[in-house]
Write an enzyme that holds these catalytic residues in place. Structure first.
Site, PDB file in Angstrom:
ATOM      1  N   GLU A 140       0.513   3.138  -1.688  1.00 19.79           N
ATOM      2  CA  GLU A 140      -0.794   2.631  -2.138  1.00 19.79           C
ATOM      3  C   GLU A 140      -0.858   2.491  -3.659  1.00 19.79           C
ATOM      4  OE1 GLU A 140      -0.287   4.842   0.208  1.00 19.79           O
ATOM      5  OE2 GLU A 140      -1.693   4.619   1.872  1.00 19.79           O
TER       6      GLU A 140
ATOM      7  N   GLY B 232      -1.276   3.875   5.355  1.00 13.64           N
ATOM      8  CA  GLY B 232      -2.083   4.351   6.476  1.00 13.64           C
ATOM      9  C   GLY B 232      -1.231   4.706   7.690  1.00 13.64           C
TER      10      GLY B 232
ATOM     11  N   ALA C  65      -2.406  -0.354   6.045  1.00  7.84           N
ATOM     12  CA  ALA C  65      -3.556  -1.264   6.138  1.00  7.84           C
ATOM     13  C   ALA C  65      -3.162  -2.672   5.732  1.00  7.84           C
ATOM     14  CB  ALA C  65      -4.660  -0.766   5.218  1.00  7.84           C
TER      15      ALA C  65
ATOM     16  N   GLU D 189      -0.115   8.105   7.141  1.00  8.08           N
ATOM     17  CA  GLU D 189      -1.273   8.998   7.262  1.00  8.08           C
ATOM     18  C   GLU D 189      -1.588   9.295   8.733  1.00  8.08           C
ATOM     19  OE1 GLU D 189      -3.519   6.481   4.486  1.00  8.08           O
ATOM     20  OE2 GLU D 189      -4.023   8.325   3.414  1.00  8.08           O
TER      21      GLU D 189
HETATM   22  C1  LIG Z   1     -16.602   1.717  -2.265  1.00  7.65           C
HETATM   23  C2  LIG Z   1     -16.228   3.055  -1.721  1.00  7.65           C
HETATM   24  C3  LIG Z   1     -15.143   2.907  -0.729  1.00  7.65           C
HETATM   25  C4  LIG Z   1     -14.655   4.233  -0.277  1.00  7.65           C
HETATM   26  C5  LIG Z   1     -13.810   3.984   0.896  1.00  7.65           C
HETATM   27  C6  LIG Z   1     -13.040   5.183   1.229  1.00  7.65           C
HETATM   28  C7  LIG Z   1     -12.354   5.024   2.539  1.00  7.65           C
HETATM   29  C8  LIG Z   1     -11.257   4.044   2.459  1.00  7.65           C
HETATM   30  C9  LIG Z   1     -10.348   4.163   3.610  1.00  7.65           C
HETATM   31  C10 LIG Z   1      -9.165   3.348   3.333  1.00  7.65           C
HETATM   32  C11 LIG Z   1      -8.050   3.748   4.199  1.00  7.65           C
HETATM   33  C12 LIG Z   1      -6.799   3.476   3.443  1.00  7.65           C
HETATM   34  C13 LIG Z   1      -5.585   3.579   4.303  1.00  7.65           C
HETATM   35  C14 LIG Z   1      -4.316   3.531   3.523  1.00  7.65           C
HETATM   36  O1  LIG Z   1      -4.221   4.632   2.681  1.00  7.65           O
HETATM   37  C15 LIG Z   1      -4.195   2.257   2.705  1.00  7.65           C
HETATM   38  C16 LIG Z   1      -2.985   1.467   3.045  1.00  7.65           C
HETATM   39  O2  LIG Z   1      -2.328   1.634   4.022  1.00  7.65           O
HETATM   40  S1  LIG Z   1      -2.612   0.235   1.921  1.00  7.65           S
HETATM   41  C17 LIG Z   1      -1.133  -0.496   2.529  1.00  7.65           C
HETATM   42  C18 LIG Z   1       0.047   0.332   2.257  1.00  7.65           C
HETATM   43  N1  LIG Z   1       1.226  -0.351   2.693  1.00  7.65           N
HETATM   44  C19 LIG Z   1       1.989  -1.094   1.877  1.00  7.65           C
HETATM   45  O3  LIG Z   1       1.732  -1.197   0.714  1.00  7.65           O
HETATM   46  C20 LIG Z   1       3.175  -1.757   2.522  1.00  7.65           C
HETATM   47  C21 LIG Z   1       3.429  -3.088   1.877  1.00  7.65           C
HETATM   48  N2  LIG Z   1       4.505  -3.784   2.529  1.00  7.65           N
HETATM   49  C22 LIG Z   1       5.794  -3.563   2.238  1.00  7.65           C
HETATM   50  O4  LIG Z   1       6.155  -2.699   1.473  1.00  7.65           O
HETATM   51  C23 LIG Z   1       6.791  -4.478   2.886  1.00  7.65           C
HETATM   52  O5  LIG Z   1       6.135  -5.661   3.221  1.00  7.65           O
HETATM   53  C24 LIG Z   1       7.455  -3.862   4.128  1.00  7.65           C
HETATM   54  C25 LIG Z   1       6.448  -3.377   5.121  1.00  7.65           C
HETATM   55  C26 LIG Z   1       8.378  -2.719   3.703  1.00  7.65           C
HETATM   56  C27 LIG Z   1       8.320  -4.951   4.824  1.00  7.65           C
HETATM   57  O6  LIG Z   1       9.192  -5.518   3.866  1.00  7.65           O
HETATM   58  P1  LIG Z   1      10.046  -6.828   4.216  1.00  7.65           P
HETATM   59  O7  LIG Z   1      10.724  -6.624   5.501  1.00  7.65           O
HETATM   60  O8  LIG Z   1      10.853  -7.133   3.007  1.00  7.65           O
HETATM   61  O9  LIG Z   1       8.992  -7.974   4.492  1.00  7.65           O
HETATM   62  P2  LIG Z   1       7.923  -8.623   3.487  1.00  7.65           P
HETATM   63  O10 LIG Z   1       7.607  -7.731   2.362  1.00  7.65           O
HETATM   64  O11 LIG Z   1       8.370  -9.998   3.181  1.00  7.65           O
HETATM   65  O12 LIG Z   1       6.642  -8.670   4.426  1.00  7.65           O
HETATM   66  C28 LIG Z   1       6.587  -9.541   5.560  1.00  7.65           C
HETATM   67  C29 LIG Z   1       5.218 -10.156   5.604  1.00  7.65           C
HETATM   68  O13 LIG Z   1       4.270  -9.114   5.880  1.00  7.65           O
HETATM   69  C30 LIG Z   1       3.278  -9.099   4.881  1.00  7.65           C
HETATM   70  N3  LIG Z   1       2.849  -7.692   4.697  1.00  7.65           N
HETATM   71  C31 LIG Z   1       3.642  -6.629   4.631  1.00  7.65           C
HETATM   72  N4  LIG Z   1       2.904  -5.506   4.519  1.00  7.65           N
HETATM   73  C32 LIG Z   1       1.630  -5.906   4.515  1.00  7.65           C
HETATM   74  C33 LIG Z   1       0.393  -5.231   4.430  1.00  7.65           C
HETATM   75  N5  LIG Z   1       0.330  -3.886   4.353  1.00  7.65           N
HETATM   76  N6  LIG Z   1      -0.729  -5.942   4.442  1.00  7.65           N
HETATM   77  C34 LIG Z   1      -0.688  -7.306   4.549  1.00  7.65           C
HETATM   78  N7  LIG Z   1       0.447  -8.008   4.645  1.00  7.65           N
HETATM   79  C35 LIG Z   1       1.592  -7.324   4.630  1.00  7.65           C
HETATM   80  C36 LIG Z   1       3.951  -9.677   3.641  1.00  7.65           C
HETATM   81  O14 LIG Z   1       2.996 -10.171   2.744  1.00  7.65           O
HETATM   82  C37 LIG Z   1       4.816 -10.764   4.272  1.00  7.65           C
HETATM   83  O15 LIG Z   1       4.010 -11.876   4.577  1.00  7.65           O
HETATM   84  P3  LIG Z   1       3.996 -13.164   3.644  1.00  7.65           P
HETATM   85  O16 LIG Z   1       3.276 -12.747   2.380  1.00  7.65           O
HETATM   86  O17 LIG Z   1       5.411 -13.524   3.367  1.00  7.65           O
HETATM   87  O18 LIG Z   1       3.227 -14.145   4.404  1.00  7.65           O
END
Ligand SMILES: CCCCCCCCCCCCC[C@H](O)CC(=O)SCCNC(=O)CCNC(=O)[C@H](O)C(C)(C)COP(=O)(O)OP(=O)(O)OC[C@H]1O[C@@H](n2cnc3c(N)ncnc32)[C@H](O)[C@@H]1OP(=O)(O)O
Ligand SMILES: NC(=O)c1ccc[n+]([C@@H]2O[C@H](COP(=O)([O-])OP(=O)(O)OC[C@H]3O[C@@H](n4cnc5c(N)ncnc54)[C@H](O)[C@@H]3O)[C@@H](O)[C@H]2O)c1
Length: 721
Positions: free
Chosen positions: A119, A96, A56, A99
């Site tokens: 997460e 996600g 996400a 998932e």
């Molecule tokens: C009130 C009651 C509510 C109840 C609700 C219940 C239902 C809720 C349903 C929710 C569903 C949830 C789904 C899921 O479980 C949740 C998620 O998926 S959370 C996200 C999980 N993913 C991550 O944490 C990945 C994070 N990213 C990384 O680890 C790394 O970025 C990477 C992907 C391995 C890549 O690494 P690198 O090549 O080194 O590159 P960078 O790290 O520099 O990233 C490049 C650039 O991309 C931006 N970025 C990366 N990932 C994300 C992201 N997930 N979201 C937004 N942005 C992302 C990163 O910031 C960089 O950009 P910059 O900041 O430099 O501009």
């Protein structure tokens, strides 16, 4: 064959787990259409640009316009498809994204792909049924490990765990299509994870109980790991649908806990500081780094040996230099031991350490061997005269383009640079102990440091897998400068009636890895003592008649000096603020001798001992540190509060789930921080560290804008920026 594309690129979408962003509706429709179309026999889901999905969009979780993220229904839709759905995993499948892959009936991964449920690292738990499907697929111990640590696992490990069905070296998409064709017509029921039971363990209850104790101990107040365990427990105790309800409930709790916001802020802050800026408009976007093909480290003491280890791990050939053969042999042994330990950790992995080869690692006492290195890191004693002597020598011996770095903790970079013929190539690279472990590299530019030098140091940080933070030059730079008032308050609290164990407890309960007194015992009280003697604050150069508890008209505590005079240097001598089982021991126990000593000290100086509550301990230590942070920002020593926060999280053990000191101040509320500082300052007018900084006052006066707007309220940009 129908292909549903999961976009990745730079995650500009509201929801990035594929399927549900830009064209989410069409992809959902596409899946439905594929199911309804008799000519489609199977479905393959892949990502764009060689990446499956990073999950996400993290920004979406704190957006006021947060939409109910409907990933779960999509995952269910995939799983319930009457046609086999195969995930083709390239690059990353995270959060996600994984998932979604778990909803598929089969998973094929490229050998270089990585998978994980990270997460927990952003204060959440997998919220699209991942906590319920993963244990059903790979069992509770492995699932719990992935979910509570958030680690990314390589495809080879995923195959061993049964997380993927196949790994390929070549074209993943073709392999996924091949597999899809092969399984057409086979029953899908056994492939639907929601229908599978969680594999039993003979001792499930005990296992989960122990897992909870372990994650709580390691989490230091961070909620997410604990709630991850609870969600997995639900998978073991409840039917799938009820488990999903519990997962959703726990996800909601985390989302509103405040910790998720702090951790997500930290995620973006770490990335924001890569975009550094320095005086004269130099910045990350215009400056290019020089290649570092060979490096040298001078001084193989506590820091130098860790720095050498870090460079070798990054595959950079190193020349390691000491002052004489005795120190050299001692240093060599220490470095070899560290490298052997690191090699053991890497055993079985793809990487190996080539440190027995003299072309990769050479030990010497001969400065002339530094003539061909691209970069030198000096890590000798913290003494200006010695550092200047070394830099003078380096500027004569090293080739013209070589970068000259100093690991000084506090000394003036410009003064060190003045001893050379190339001040533009002199820069501070401040590592943290142990240097091969700690992630922070504070990078300090001097008045003449060139943009190329800064870019090269940042590039070095990246190569060493560290977080580089560029800051300006002042005594103690950012990290140590903010640490001084914090430690000072801790000592003043002892004078006034507290004890080391009480102060440490409050700060460790707050989430610090280690309180100020345990930290001081670990680092060695003699280090600060030497520095204070050099500054003329204590020792023979102190002017006769100087009041014991005052220096330059300000309050001063001689307590640490008195302990050093007693030979109490901390762990290394077995006694410091605590007592230890032996010299070099690590188990701190409160020391009755110290308690008596404090009582006598108060009597000698006529100090009325009083009970000091936890709130005062916490506020005086933290708010004085934060106050110094505002001074640093106002002076232009750092370009923004994110820099200070990244430094504290990665170099000083600040609890990440509290987002760093400046983020913490914004959550406490700037008016409250100001009011408390005013109160403590009135009670202690001779302590400048408690006097509210003008920038903090200004921000409160303009109604405490959000942290990301703070810097725009600085009327003049300091000459340092
Ligand atoms: C009130 C009651 C509510 C109840 C609700 C219940 C239902 C809720 C349903 C929710 C569903 C949830 C789904 C899921 O479980 C949740 C998620 O998926 S959370 C996200 C999980 N993913 C991550 O944490 C990945 C994070 N990213 C990384 O680890 C790394 O970025 C990477 C992907 C391995 C890549 O690494 P690198 O090549 O080194 O590159 P960078 O790290 O520099 O990233 C490049 C650039 O991309 C931006 N970025 C990366 N990932 C994300 C992201 N997930 N979201 C937004 N942005 C992302 C990163 O910031 C960089 O950009 P910059 O900041 O430099 O501009
Ligand atoms: N120890 C820490 O936690 C820490 C953290 C960050 C920065 N620093 C800084 O790093 C530097 C080194 O600190 P340390 O704790 O490693 O010190 P240390 O006393 O453990 O080691 C210094 C080493 O430098 C060597 N040395 C001295 N003169 C030399 C010369 N002329 N040529 C070659 N080698 C020489 C000494 O023999 C010794 O081995 C200092 O500037 C210190 O302020 C220390």
């Amino acid at each position: 064959m129908f292909h549903a594309q999961i976009p990745f690129d730079r995650i500009p979408h509201q929801f990035k787990s594929g399927l549900l962003c830009r064209s989410s509706q069409s992809e959902k429709d596409g899946l439905k259409k594929a199911d309804a179309d008799p000519s489609v026999k199977a479905v393959m889901i892949c990502g764009e640009n060689g990446k499956f999905s990073a999950g996400a969009d993290i920004r979406g979780f704190s957006s006021p316009k947060r939409h109910g993220v409907a990933l779960s229904p999509i995952v269910s839709l995939i799983e319930s498809s009457e046609k086999p759905v195969v995930a083709a995993i390239e690059g990353v499948a995270l959060g996600g994204g994984l998932e979604v892959a778990l909803g598929c009936h089969y998973r094929v991964a490229h050998a270089k792909a990585r998978m994980g449920l990270p997460e927990v690292t952003i204060g959440l738990l997998p919220g699209a049924e991942g906590t319920q499907r993963l244990p059903r697929l790979i069992g509770v111990p492995a699932a719990l490990d992935m979910i509570t640590t958030g680690k990314h696992i390589p495809a080879t490990e995923a195959l061993k765990l049964g997380l993927v069905d196949e790994i390929v070296e070549e074209n993943t998409i073709e392999a996924a299509i091949r597999l899809a064709n092969k399984v057409i017509g086979q029953p899908l029921e056994p492939r639907r994870l929601s229908l599978k039971p969680v594999p039993k363990l003979p001792n499930m209850e005990a296992f989960l109980r122990e897992a909870l104790v372990k994650v709580k101990r390691q989490a230091r107040g961070c909620l997410a790991p604990e709630l991850c365990v609870q969600a997995v427990r639900a998978a073991t105790e409840r039917p799938f649908a009820e488990g999903v309800r519990r997962e959703r409930e726990l996800f909601g709790l985390l989302l509103s806990s405040g910790q998720a916001q702090a951790l997500q802020y930290a995620f973006f802050a770490e990335r924001a500081v890569r975009r550094w800026a320095a005086p004269g408009g130099a910045s990350w976007s215009s400056a290019a780094p020089q290649p570092v093909r060979k490096a040298a480290v001078i001084g193989l003491g506590t820091m130098g040996r860790g720095i050498v280890t870090s460079l070798v791990k990054a595959n950079i050939p190193v020349v390691a230099l000491e002052q004489d053969l005795e120190y050299l042999n001692k240093g060599r042994k220490a470095v070899m031991l560290l490298l052997e330990r690191e090699a053991m950790k890497m055993e079985g992995g793809a990487q190996t350490l080539d440190f027995h080869n003299p072309a990769r690692l050479q030990f010497t006492v001969d400065f002339d061997l530094l003539c061909d290195v691209d970069l030198v890191i000096e890590a000798v004693f913290e003494n200006m005269a010695l550092k200047k002597e070394i830099f003078h020598k380096l500027s004569k011996i090293c080739k013209p383009g070589a970068l000259l770095c100093t690991n000084t903790s506090a000394l003036n970079i410009d003064e060190i640079a003045s001893a050379t013929n190339r001040p533009q190539q002199v820069i501070g690279t401040h590592f943290f102990s142990p240097a091969h472990v700690m992630r922070l590299l504070e990078i300090i530019y001097g008045r003449h440091t060139s943009p190329t030098a800064i870019a090269t140091a940042m590039q070095l940080a990246k190569a060493l897998k560290k977080v580089g933070v560029v800051v300006g030059n002042c005594f103690g730079f950012v990290g140590n400068r903010m640490m001084f008032p914090y430690v000072q308050q801790a000592v003043f609290l002892l004078e006034e009636g507290s004890r080391p164990e009480a102060v440490d407890q409050v700060l460790e309960d707050f989430g610090f890895k280690i309180g100020p007194f345990r930290m001081s015992d670990l680092a060695g009280l003699d280090v600060g003592w030497r520095s204070r003697k050099e500054q003329g604050l204590t020792g023979p150069s102190l002017a006769a008649g100087t009041p014991a508890r005052q220096r330059h008209g300000q309050r001063y505590s001689p307590l640490p000096d008195l302990l050093c005079e007693q030979g109490r240097f901390g762990q290394k001598t077995g006694k410091g603020w605590y007592q230890y089982e032996r010299a070099g021991g690590r188990t701190a126990t409160p020391d009755p001798w110290l308690h008596d000593f404090l009582s006598q000290y108060r009597d000698t100086h006529g100090i009325q001992s009083r009970f000091i509550d936890q709130e005062e301990i916490l506020e005086r230590c933290l708010f004085s540190l934060i106050n110094e942070g505002f001074a640093i920002l106002a002076e232009g020593i750092a370009s923004g509060p994110e820099h200070l926060d990244v430094i504290y999280i990665n170099g000083y053990g600040w609890p990440k789930h509290r987002g760093g000191p400046m983020f913490y101040a914004s959550t406490v509320g700037l008016p409250r921080v100001l009011a408390k500082l005013q109160k403590y300052s009135e009670a202690h007018p001779d302590v400048p560290g408690l006097r509210p900084n003008a920038f903090l006052k200004k921000l409160v006066a303009v109604r405490s804008p959000p942290l990301k707007e703070w810097m725009s309220y600085l009327s003049h940009q300091s000459p340092k920026l």
